[in-house]
Scaffold this active site. Structure first.
Site, short mmCIF file in Angstrom:
data_model
loop_
_atom_site.label_atom_id
_atom_site.label_comp_id
_atom_site.label_asym_id
_atom_site.label_seq_id
_atom_site.Cartn_x
_atom_site.Cartn_y
_atom_site.Cartn_z
N LYS A 183 45.23 34.91 -44.85
CA LYS A 183 43.89 34.31 -44.97
C LYS A 183 43.60 33.88 -46.40
CE LYS A 183 41.95 34.55 -40.85
NZ LYS A 183 41.33 33.45 -40.14
N LYS A 217 53.25 27.32 -30.40
CA LYS A 217 52.44 27.85 -29.30
C LYS A 217 51.11 27.13 -29.15
CE LYS A 217 50.21 31.69 -31.57
NZ LYS A 217 49.90 33.09 -31.59
N LYS A 236 44.02 26.23 -30.17
CA LYS A 236 42.89 25.32 -30.22
C LYS A 236 42.95 24.48 -31.49
CE LYS A 236 37.98 25.60 -29.53
NZ LYS A 236 37.06 26.22 -28.59
#
Ligand code: TRP
Length: 324
Positions: free
Chosen positions: A112, A192, A195
């Site tokens: 992150k 994979k 969204k």
């Protein structure tokens, strides 16, 4: 007594068929065997979100998907994390016994930091402490997660052991229940389904939207003409077909290799398989959508039930930490 499951998901809005095959289907099954608590972790979402204008809509859309696929408020507690504020108190208290060094080496934190350089906030490094708070607040002993969450679970266990060692046996040490996540490929042939990549099919799409999306999907890049032999082992359409209609896929492998079946035909099989599987779910979703008051009621009741467990844990935590 039944074992208790806790799992959570950040409110990302409408879910896709990768979420369905990977986690939701499993959560639905677990409802019959365990006492399940499923949480929409809106506070966790804030660690990576500055604009919260879509937050309520995302919670609503995700709840619709949860209910449509069969999460059942009669069987399980379904609620929103922030509706039970005890979790933030426990988060603060657990923060006092969690060495910063443990948090700085968590792989998801390091990822992150690279991903949101401009927003490395205090809450982000504390993400796993909040997750530990979720799990122990509701006394869960079993946590179904994907492999990516294992470091978080390990940290939860370490925090629990440390707490119990310092303040006496108080918190339940949970175990991860590794879900056998099928690898659901995206429609772009590049990894994979997600969204973010836009290579996904939403549970809530119409049949036509599903068909349109699959028609433009990538298949075997080496297969330029109908007469070229195909390689089903690298074709995402072939893989997806196996996940939705394993039987219907029989024989396709050979036909594809011999160029007896073309990609368009294969895609048509997949369109039908996905639309058939999603039809009852989509119908239920439509019915639920028509009654927003009922959804609100489900969350209110879920939070009430969750809060009873939370308050019980907090009484013991405060007592054992000598805050009472
Ligand atoms: N970190 C989890 C994820 O990103 C979400 C989550 C929050 C969670 N709290 C949890 C999962 C507690 C399991 C248990 O998917």
């Amino acid at each position: 007594m039944k074992h208790r499951i806790f799992s959570g998901a950040r409110p990302t809005g409408r879910l896709h068929i990768g979420n369905y095959l990977g986690a939701l289907q499993n959560w639905v099954k677990l409802q019959d065997e365990y006492d399940c608590v499923y949480c929409i972790v809106d506070i966790h979402a804030l660690t990576s979100m500055e604009d919260t204008s879509n937050l309520q809509a995302n919670i609503h859309e995700m709840l619709l998907d949860w209910l449509a696929v069969g999460l059942d408020p009669q069987k399980s507690i379904l609620f929103v994390q922030s509706h039970v504020p005890e979790v933030t108190e426990l988060n603060t208290l657990l923060g006092m016994i969690t060495p910063l060094s443990w948090l700085l080496r968590v792989p998801t934190f390091k990822d992150k930091v690279k991903l949101q350089k401009e927003n490395v906030n205090y809450g982000l490094v504390g993400y796993p402490v909040l997750m530990a708070s979720d799990i122990v607040l509701y006394k869960a002993d079993t946590v179904p997660v994907g492999e990516d969450q294992l470091p978080h679970l390990e940290l939860t266990r370490e925090i629990v052991r440390r707490f119990n060692c310092l303040f006496g046996e108080t918190l339940v040490e949970p175990k991860a229940k590794l879900t056998d996540f099928p690898n659901v490929p995206g429609l772009d042939g590049k990894g994979k389904m997600s969204k973010q990549a836009g290579n996904h099919i939403e549970i809530a799409m119409t049949e036509k939207e599903t068909a349109d999306k699959i028609k433009t999907a990538f298949t075997d890049p080496a297969r330029l003409r109908r007469s070229d032999p195909g390689h089903p082992e690298i074709c995402n359409i072939y893989k997806l077909l196996g996940q939705f209609d394993a039987e219907g896929r029989n024989g396709i492998d050979e036909k594809c290799r011999n160029a007896e079946i073309g990609c368009v035909e294969c895609k048509n099989l997949l369109i039908k398989a996905i639309n058939d599987a999603m039809r009852p779910i989509r119908e239920r979703r439509k019915e639920l959508e028509a009654n927003p008051k009922a959804l609100e009621g489900i969350l209110t009741e879920g939070a009430e039930r969750a809060r009873v467990i939370a308050q019980d844990t907090m009484r013991l935590v405060r007592k054992n930490m000598k805050l009472l």
